[in-house]
Motif scaffolding. Structure first.
Motif, mmCIF file in Angstrom:
data_model
loop_
_atom_site.group_PDB
_atom_site.id
_atom_site.type_symbol
_atom_site.label_atom_id
_atom_site.label_comp_id
_atom_site.label_asym_id
_atom_site.label_seq_id
_atom_site.Cartn_x
_atom_site.Cartn_y
_atom_site.Cartn_z
ATOM 1 N N CYS A 128 1.065 -1.081 0.083
ATOM 2 C CA CYS A 128 0.143 0.244 0.316
ATOM 3 C C CYS A 128 0.834 1.320 0.065
ATOM 4 O O CYS A 128 0.511 2.282 -0.470
ATOM 5 C CB CYS A 128 -0.733 0.251 1.215
ATOM 6 N N CYS A 129 1.862 1.639 0.592
ATOM 7 C CA CYS A 129 2.937 2.617 0.648
ATOM 8 C C CYS A 129 4.242 2.362 0.923
ATOM 9 O O CYS A 129 4.956 3.040 0.716
ATOM 10 C CB CYS A 129 2.144 2.830 2.033
ATOM 11 N N SER A 130 4.689 1.577 0.584
ATOM 12 C CA SER A 130 6.042 1.252 -0.407
ATOM 13 C C SER A 130 6.942 2.163 -1.038
ATOM 14 O O SER A 130 7.999 2.682 -0.724
ATOM 15 C CB SER A 130 6.878 -0.591 0.022
ATOM 16 N N SER A 131 6.326 2.817 -1.853
ATOM 17 C CA SER A 131 6.552 3.110 -3.229
ATOM 18 C C SER A 131 6.466 4.595 -2.748
ATOM 19 O O SER A 131 5.727 5.597 -2.167
ATOM 20 C CB SER A 131 6.142 2.866 -4.648
ATOM 21 N N PRO A 132 7.892 5.536 -2.770
ATOM 22 C CA PRO A 132 7.568 7.163 -2.697
ATOM 23 C C PRO A 132 6.893 8.082 -3.469
ATOM 24 O O PRO A 132 6.582 7.421 -4.482
ATOM 25 C CB PRO A 132 9.187 7.781 -3.003
ATOM 26 N N ASN A 133 5.891 9.316 -3.052
ATOM 27 C CA ASN A 133 5.331 9.742 -4.284
ATOM 28 C C ASN A 133 6.040 11.251 -3.749
ATOM 29 O O ASN A 133 6.723 11.780 -3.958
ATOM 30 C CB ASN A 133 4.349 10.498 -3.217
ATOM 31 N N ALA A 134 4.975 11.623 -5.036
ATOM 32 C CA ALA A 134 6.001 13.039 -6.101
ATOM 33 C C ALA A 134 4.489 14.085 -6.099
ATOM 34 O O ALA A 134 3.830 13.252 -6.924
ATOM 35 C CB ALA A 134 6.708 13.000 -7.197
ATOM 36 N N CYS A 139 -1.767 10.192 1.089
ATOM 37 C CA CYS A 139 -0.283 8.354 2.473
ATOM 38 C C CYS A 139 -1.891 7.110 2.028
ATOM 39 O O CYS A 139 -3.022 7.797 2.843
ATOM 40 C CB CYS A 139 -0.150 8.779 2.817
ATOM 41 N N SER A 140 -1.798 6.679 1.440
ATOM 42 C CA SER A 140 -2.162 4.707 1.833
ATOM 43 C C SER A 140 -1.844 4.828 3.411
ATOM 44 O O SER A 140 -0.713 4.661 3.333
ATOM 45 C CB SER A 140 -2.158 4.538 0.544
ATOM 46 N N TYR A 141 -2.553 4.200 4.129
ATOM 47 C CA TYR A 141 -1.536 3.327 5.277
ATOM 48 C C TYR A 141 -2.125 1.511 5.133
ATOM 49 O O TYR A 141 -3.665 1.618 4.886
ATOM 50 C CB TYR A 141 -1.892 4.514 6.097
ATOM 51 N N PRO A 142 -1.615 0.871 6.217
ATOM 52 C CA PRO A 142 -1.896 -0.050 5.948
ATOM 53 C C PRO A 142 -3.108 -0.213 7.038
ATOM 54 O O PRO A 142 -3.236 0.409 7.611
ATOM 55 C CB PRO A 142 -0.727 -0.730 6.746
ATOM 56 N N ASP A 189 8.501 25.033 1.725
ATOM 57 C CA ASP A 189 6.883 23.915 1.812
ATOM 58 C C ASP A 189 7.304 22.542 0.903
ATOM 59 O O ASP A 189 7.816 21.565 1.021
ATOM 60 C CB ASP A 189 5.730 24.219 0.927
ATOM 61 N N GLY A 190 8.557 22.840 -0.219
ATOM 62 C CA GLY A 190 9.190 21.866 -1.500
ATOM 63 C C GLY A 190 9.488 21.111 0.312
ATOM 64 O O GLY A 190 10.598 21.603 0.966
ATOM 65 N N GLY A 191 10.049 19.533 -0.711
ATOM 66 C CA GLY A 191 10.762 18.892 0.626
ATOM 67 C C GLY A 191 9.819 17.730 0.152
ATOM 68 O O GLY A 191 9.379 17.037 0.051
ATOM 69 N N VAL A 192 10.905 17.153 1.710
ATOM 70 C CA VAL A 192 10.451 15.524 1.402
ATOM 71 C C VAL A 192 8.933 15.451 2.981
ATOM 72 O O VAL A 192 10.072 15.834 4.399
ATOM 73 C CB VAL A 192 11.626 14.861 1.858
ATOM 74 N N TYR A 193 8.620 14.751 2.875
ATOM 75 C CA TYR A 193 7.323 14.756 3.992
ATOM 76 C C TYR A 193 6.549 12.701 3.940
ATOM 77 O O TYR A 193 6.931 12.293 3.628
ATOM 78 C CB TYR A 193 5.850 15.419 3.328
ATOM 79 N N TYR A 194 6.423 12.730 5.206
ATOM 80 C CA TYR A 194 6.271 11.441 5.161
ATOM 81 C C TYR A 194 5.301 11.619 5.999
ATOM 82 O O TYR A 194 5.035 12.111 7.583
ATOM 83 C CB TYR A 194 6.898 10.681 6.708
ATOM 84 N N CYS A 195 4.318 10.684 5.720
ATOM 85 C CA CYS A 195 3.135 9.920 7.033
ATOM 86 C C CYS A 195 3.387 9.249 7.749
ATOM 87 O O CYS A 195 4.201 8.076 7.601
ATOM 88 C CB CYS A 195 1.645 9.906 5.143
ATOM 89 N N GLN A 201 8.057 13.612 -1.887
ATOM 90 C CA GLN A 201 8.491 15.028 -2.423
ATOM 91 C C GLN A 201 7.756 16.211 -2.847
ATOM 92 O O GLN A 201 7.117 15.531 -3.485
ATOM 93 C CB GLN A 201 9.874 13.937 -3.347
ATOM 94 N N LEU A 202 8.035 16.398 -2.467
ATOM 95 C CA LEU A 202 6.543 18.010 -2.960
ATOM 96 C C LEU A 202 7.650 18.484 -3.401
ATOM 97 O O LEU A 202 8.679 19.428 -3.030
ATOM 98 C CB LEU A 202 6.349 18.802 -1.495
#
Length: 153
Positions: A48-54, A67-70, A124-130, A149-150
């Motif tokens: 559900c959530c192992s691939s990074p998003n852009a 973000c999808s979550y388990p 606001d650009g940068g790397v975010y984590y749910c 990655q935003l």
């Protein structure tokens, strides 16, 4: 696995990064000759959530990080963190609906967390984590499950 330690206001934050399934195991956290806690680290590989998003955003516009979550995190509090050097800064949590330009919502039926950023700025650009939070009286944890990655232009 990379491990980072931070000491802030009598709290120890331990960050395990770049985990693999082989990192599953029992770890000790504490002070030599003093207190210690056993942490049973479980690493899961969930599609559900192992691939990074852009996500691309434009200055002044609104963007949404989804973000999808388990399923195992369905009842946990959810968070959005921004990577700041080697540590993480909390942006917003699911116990709030809004924090400044950030708003958060959750669709439990589809297991998706959404964070909207209004009036996007360059910083606001940068790397975010749910993440999902949990824990007990003395040990709490956040499980980070989706990287985004935003890119702001």
């Amino acid at each position: 696995m990379k491990i980072y330690y931070f000491f802030i206001l009598h709290l120890i934050s331990v960050i395990y990064r770049n985990l693999s399934l082989q990192d599953t195991g029992v770890y000790q956290c504490g002070e030599a000759g003093g207190w210690n806690y056993t942490v049973n680290l479980k690493v899961h590989d969930d599609p559900c959530c192992s691939s990074p998003n852009a996500v691309a955003g434009y200055l002044g516009e609104t963007v949404t990080i989804s973000c999808s979550y388990p399923e195992e995190f369905e009842r946990n509090y959810k968070f959005l963190f921004k990577l700041a050097g080697q540590s993480f800064t909390e942006v917003i949590r699911s116990t709030e609906t809004q924090r400044g330009r950030f708003s958060i919502s959750e669709d439990r039926s589809s297991k998706v967390l959404r964070v909207r950023i209004r009036d996007v700025r360059e910083d606001d650009g940068g790397v975010y984590y749910c993440a999902a939070g949990g824990g007990a009286e003395f040990i709490s944890y956040n499980s980070f499950f989706t990287e985004t990655q935003l890119q702001v232009t």
